[in-house]
Design a protein around this motif. Structure first.
Motif, PDB file in Angstrom:
ATOM      1  N   TRP A 156       0.803  -1.220   0.000  1.00 23.74           N
ATOM      2  CA  TRP A 156       0.000   0.000   0.000  1.00 23.74           C
ATOM      3  C   TRP A 156       0.839   1.275   0.000  1.00 23.74           C
ATOM      4  CZ3 TRP A 156      -4.642   0.449  -1.619  1.00 23.74           C
ATOM      5  CH2 TRP A 156      -5.403   1.577  -1.343  1.00 23.74           C
ATOM      6  N   HIS A 157       1.939   1.274   0.719  1.00 24.91           N
ATOM      7  CA  HIS A 157       2.761   2.481   0.835  1.00 24.91           C
ATOM      8  C   HIS A 157       4.039   2.420   0.004  1.00 24.91           C
ATOM      9  CE1 HIS A 157       0.122   4.029   3.899  1.00 24.91           C
ATOM     10  NE2 HIS A 157       0.271   2.937   4.618  1.00 24.91           N
ATOM     11  N   THR A 158       4.240   1.299  -0.718  1.00 23.84           N
ATOM     12  CA  THR A 158       5.459   1.165  -1.522  1.00 23.84           C
ATOM     13  C   THR A 158       5.172   1.026  -3.011  1.00 23.84           C
ATOM     14  OG1 THR A 158       5.460  -1.236  -1.150  1.00 23.84           O
ATOM     15  CG2 THR A 158       6.730   0.131   0.390  1.00 23.84           C
ATOM     16  N   LYS A 159       4.084   0.350  -3.351  1.00 22.94           N
ATOM     17  CA  LYS A 159       3.696   0.156  -4.747  1.00 22.94           C
ATOM     18  C   LYS A 159       2.217   0.484  -4.884  1.00 22.94           C
ATOM     19  CE  LYS A 159       7.132  -3.440  -5.697  1.00 22.94           C
ATOM     20  NZ  LYS A 159       7.345  -4.842  -6.164  1.00 22.94           N
ATOM     21  N   ALA A 160       1.910   1.758  -4.719  1.00 21.15           N
ATOM     22  CA  ALA A 160       0.518   2.197  -4.643  1.00 21.15           C
ATOM     23  C   ALA A 160      -0.280   1.851  -5.890  1.00 21.15           C
ATOM     24  CB  ALA A 160       0.457   3.705  -4.384  1.00 21.15           C
ATOM     25  N   SER A 161       0.295   2.070  -7.072  1.00 21.16           N
ATOM     26  CA  SER A 161      -0.458   1.819  -8.298  1.00 21.16           C
ATOM     27  C   SER A 161      -0.782   0.341  -8.457  1.00 21.16           C
ATOM     28  CB  SER A 161       0.329   2.321  -9.512  1.00 21.16           C
ATOM     29  OG  SER A 161       1.569   1.642  -9.634  1.00 21.16           O
ATOM     30  N   VAL A 162       0.155  -0.525  -8.075  1.00 20.84           N
ATOM     31  CA  VAL A 162      -0.087  -1.971  -8.141  1.00 20.84           C
ATOM     32  C   VAL A 162      -1.175  -2.365  -7.149  1.00 20.84           C
ATOM     33  CG1 VAL A 162       0.946  -4.241  -7.791  1.00 20.84           C
ATOM     34  CG2 VAL A 162       2.259  -2.439  -8.906  1.00 20.84           C
ATOM     35  N   ALA A 163      -1.091  -1.822  -5.940  1.00 22.92           N
ATOM     36  CA  ALA A 163      -2.093  -2.132  -4.918  1.00 22.92           C
ATOM     37  C   ALA A 163      -3.477  -1.660  -5.338  1.00 22.92           C
ATOM     38  CB  ALA A 163      -1.699  -1.485  -3.590  1.00 22.92           C
ATOM     39  N   GLU A 164      -3.558  -0.487  -5.960  1.00 20.21           N
ATOM     40  CA  GLU A 164      -4.844   0.030  -6.433  1.00 20.21           C
ATOM     41  C   GLU A 164      -5.433  -0.886  -7.514  1.00 20.21           C
ATOM     42  OE1 GLU A 164      -6.947   2.253  -5.689  1.00 20.21           O
ATOM     43  OE2 GLU A 164      -5.915   3.547  -4.255  1.00 20.21           O
ATOM     44  N   LYS A 165      -4.582  -1.348  -8.421  1.00 22.17           N
ATOM     45  CA  LYS A 165      -5.066  -2.267  -9.459  1.00 22.17           C
ATOM     46  C   LYS A 165      -5.576  -3.569  -8.846  1.00 22.17           C
ATOM     47  CE  LYS A 165      -2.176  -0.587 -13.260  1.00 22.17           C
ATOM     48  NZ  LYS A 165      -1.040  -0.898 -14.169  1.00 22.17           N
ATOM     49  N   ALA A 166      -4.832  -4.097  -7.881  1.00 19.46           N
ATOM     50  CA  ALA A 166      -5.252  -5.330  -7.225  1.00 19.46           C
ATOM     51  C   ALA A 166      -6.581  -5.136  -6.502  1.00 19.46           C
ATOM     52  CB  ALA A 166      -4.176  -5.786  -6.246  1.00 19.46           C
ATOM     53  N   LEU A 167      -6.736  -3.987  -5.841  1.00 20.84           N
ATOM     54  CA  LEU A 167      -7.979  -3.701  -5.118  1.00 20.84           C
ATOM     55  C   LEU A 167      -9.141  -3.563  -6.094  1.00 20.84           C
ATOM     56  CD1 LEU A 167      -8.795  -3.232  -2.150  1.00 20.84           C
ATOM     57  CD2 LEU A 167      -8.614  -0.793  -2.582  1.00 20.84           C
ATOM     58  N   GLY A 168      -8.903  -2.892  -7.220  1.00 17.44           N
ATOM     59  CA  GLY A 168      -9.955  -2.740  -8.226  1.00 17.44           C
ATOM     60  C   GLY A 168     -10.379  -4.065  -8.821  1.00 17.44           C
ATOM     61  N   ALA A 192     -11.692  -2.020   3.386  1.00 21.78           N
ATOM     62  CA  ALA A 192     -10.257  -2.282   3.453  1.00 21.78           C
ATOM     63  C   ALA A 192      -9.461  -1.020   3.135  1.00 21.78           C
ATOM     64  CB  ALA A 192      -9.887  -3.398   2.486  1.00 21.78           C
ATOM     65  N   ARG A 193      -9.945  -0.253   2.150  1.00 23.79           N
ATOM     66  CA  ARG A 193      -9.286   1.006   1.804  1.00 23.79           C
ATOM     67  C   ARG A 193      -9.263   1.953   3.011  1.00 23.79           C
ATOM     68  NH1 ARG A 193      -8.456   3.252  -3.138  1.00 23.79           N
ATOM     69  NH2 ARG A 193      -9.946   1.835  -4.128  1.00 23.79           N
ATOM     70  N   ALA A 194     -10.381   1.991   3.732  1.00 29.32           N
ATOM     71  CA  ALA A 194     -10.450   2.845   4.917  1.00 29.32           C
ATOM     72  C   ALA A 194      -9.474   2.363   5.994  1.00 29.32           C
ATOM     73  CB  ALA A 194     -11.879   2.858   5.460  1.00 29.32           C
ATOM     74  N   LEU A 195      -9.339   1.053   6.137  1.00 25.61           N
ATOM     75  CA  LEU A 195      -8.410   0.508   7.122  1.00 25.61           C
ATOM     76  C   LEU A 195      -6.955   0.751   6.731  1.00 25.61           C
ATOM     77  CD1 LEU A 195     -10.091  -2.944   7.903  1.00 25.61           C
ATOM     78  CD2 LEU A 195     -10.079  -0.913   9.350  1.00 25.61           C
ATOM     79  N   LEU A 196      -6.681   0.731   5.430  1.00 23.13           N
ATOM     80  CA  LEU A 196      -5.319   0.933   4.949  1.00 23.13           C
ATOM     81  C   LEU A 196      -4.872   2.390   5.062  1.00 23.13           C
ATOM     82  CD1 LEU A 196      -5.523  -1.350   1.819  1.00 23.13           C
ATOM     83  CD2 LEU A 196      -3.892  -1.649   3.697  1.00 23.13           C
ATOM     84  N   GLY A 197      -5.832   3.305   4.972  1.00 17.62           N
ATOM     85  CA  GLY A 197      -5.507   4.716   5.067  1.00 17.62           C
ATOM     86  C   GLY A 197      -4.957   5.268   3.759  1.00 17.62           C
ATOM     87  N   LYS A 198      -4.541   6.517   3.796  1.00 20.81           N
ATOM     88  CA  LYS A 198      -4.005   7.171   2.603  1.00 20.81           C
ATOM     89  C   LYS A 198      -2.588   6.689   2.336  1.00 20.81           C
ATOM     90  CE  LYS A 198      -3.302  11.711   0.486  1.00 20.81           C
ATOM     91  NZ  LYS A 198      -3.405  13.182   0.668  1.00 20.81           N
ATOM     92  N   SER A 199      -2.333   6.336   1.092  1.00 19.59           N
ATOM     93  CA  SER A 199      -1.008   5.832   0.735  1.00 19.59           C
ATOM     94  C   SER A 199       0.028   6.950   0.803  1.00 19.59           C
ATOM     95  CB  SER A 199      -1.022   5.241  -0.678  1.00 19.59           C
ATOM     96  OG  SER A 199       0.281   4.873  -1.078  1.00 19.59           O
ATOM     97  N   ARG A 200       1.205   6.611   1.330  1.00 24.98           N
ATOM     98  CA  ARG A 200       2.295   7.591   1.403  1.00 24.98           C
ATOM     99  C   ARG A 200       3.152   7.569   0.137  1.00 24.98           C
ATOM    100  NH1 ARG A 200       2.521   5.110   6.516  1.00 24.98           N
ATOM    101  NH2 ARG A 200       4.273   3.810   5.815  1.00 24.98           N
TER     102      ARG A 200
END
Length: 398
Positions: A156-168, A192-200
């Motif tokens: 979530w905080h290291t590979k945000a674009s990959v994590a977003e694709k996986a979540l989608g 889950a997005r709410a639990l993960l918080g805003k990506s750094r």
């Protein structure tokens, strides 16, 4: 003799083959001394039925009595315990779909929407690499927000674009499961997005060569190799690497290269092929590439197929450059903005971008081919080191 609980656990094990009543309809039927089965006889809708409760001794006497009590309670409700048990089994089986199965079925259902029927694997890979190894063997009905959070937290905080694709993709899988009639939490990914918080993680754009420096780099691509020729044509046309790598001689007609719609990112309409005007310099590159062609493909790899997506990038990397081939599209776009007064829609069309809403596109039938031809000719002159004046475009004229 007692009406119920007639048998004992020790005594049941010692009984010879035969039928033995425990009371209230519960029977132990032994085919041989060491083995048998439990049967409950009940009357439902005025008809006597026999309900199997399991094998003896795997199902103990105490467990058989508990099962019998539960079945009798169903009978008191006016229901058939055998039918209710089968109904519960079907419901459990229906809900016991593993995410592995749902994800693949979801992918199959969406293949037609993807370029090349998803053969490149880019749609499925975020699931295959980051989700299914951890959640694939879970029944989809059991997956909740904490499972998803724990799965994607390392990214979530290291590979945000990959994590977003996986979540989608996972969201689509849950919707697919719901459409199949499975009981799933459709809000699990948002929770889950709410639990993960805003990506750094800060997404960085692909570095590009400043447009004024492109001629210097272009001049170094002079050995006539497939990689050098591919990079030269990439720079001259502003196309993405995928259609360039798969350039086939049949796509060239005169000084126009027509890229099939399915090869164009973001163009799902099968009729929207994309025409690229080729300046004289680009035509010279095409002619040189034809000498390397195999099976009609102008940029073949050494073994089979065409050059890989990384071939040109690695060449630039070996030179110690941070920039990558895709960045030359930005170089072209910056040149259009700073050295020409090309209208926005023309400049965006040069990069193959879809411009305007569906209604606007329906009324606008031109692809600005002639205007793009003039601009790409001027760009080629700039790239090859010839002095190029600022290009003045007349807005609205094709």
């Amino acid at each position: 003799m007692r009406a119920t609980n007639r048998l004992s656990a020790k005594g049941a094990a010692a009984l010879a083959p035969g039928k033995y009543a425990d009371g209230a309809g519960l029977w132990l039927i032994k085919n041989e001394q060491a083995r048998g089965k439990w049967v409950l006889r009940v009357t439902v809708y005025g008809r006597r039925r026999e309900m199997g409760l399991g094998a003896f001794p795997a199902v103990s006497l105490a467990e058989a009595r508990r099962k019998a009590d539960a079945a009798r309670a169903v009978v008191r409700e006016g229901l058939d315990p055998i039918k209710e048990r089968e109904k519960a089994k079907r419901e459990a089986a229906r809900n016991l779909h593993f995410l592995n199965d749902i994800a693949r079925d979801c992918f199959e259902a969406r293949k037609a929407e993807l370029k090349g029927d998803g053969a490149a694997g880019r749609w499925f890979s975020p699931l295959a690499i980051h989700v299914l190894p951890k959640l694939g063997k879970m029944p989809v009905a059991d997956i909740d927000q904490t499972d998803i959070r724990d799965c994607l937290k390392p990214l979530w905080h290291t590979k945000a674009s990959v994590a977003e694709k996986a979540l989608g993709r996972l969201t689509l899988c849950l919707r697919h499961a719901a459409a199949l009639g499975l009981v799933v939490d459709l809000q699990a990914t948002e929770k889950a997005r709410a639990l993960l918080g805003k990506s750094r993680h800060k997404i960085e754009n692909i570095p590009s060569v400043p447009w004024r420096d492109v001629p210097t780099f272009y001049e170094t691509l002079a050995n006539g190799s497939i990689t050098h020729l591919a990079l030269r044509l990439l720079i001259l046309t502003g196309v993405r690497s995928a259609p360039l790598r798969f350039l086939h001689d049949s796509q060239i007609d005169g000084d126009v290269w027509t890229i099939p719609a399915e090869a164009m990112k973001g163009r799902k309409d099968a009729t929207s092929d994309f025409r690229v005007p080729l300046a004289p310099e680009a035509l010279a590159i095409v002619e040189a590439a034809r000498r390397h062609a195999r099976d009609g493909f102008l940029f073949p790899s050494q073994r089979k197929g065409v050059i890989s997506d990384a071939t040109m990038s690695r060449m630039m990397e070996r030179r110690g450059m941070a920039e990558r081939p895709h960045g030359f599209r930005s170089s072209l776009r910056d040149w259009l903005a700073e050295a020409t007064d090309a209208p926005h829609e023309v400049a965006e069309t040069m990069l193959g971008h879809v411009v305007g809403g569906s209604v606007e596109r329906a009324y606008r039938r031109t692809d600005f081919l002639e205007q793009r031809r003039v601009l790409l000719a001027r760009w080629a002159k700039h790239v090859t080191g010839q002095s190029g004046q600022v290009v003045k475009m007349v807005r609205g004229k094709p």
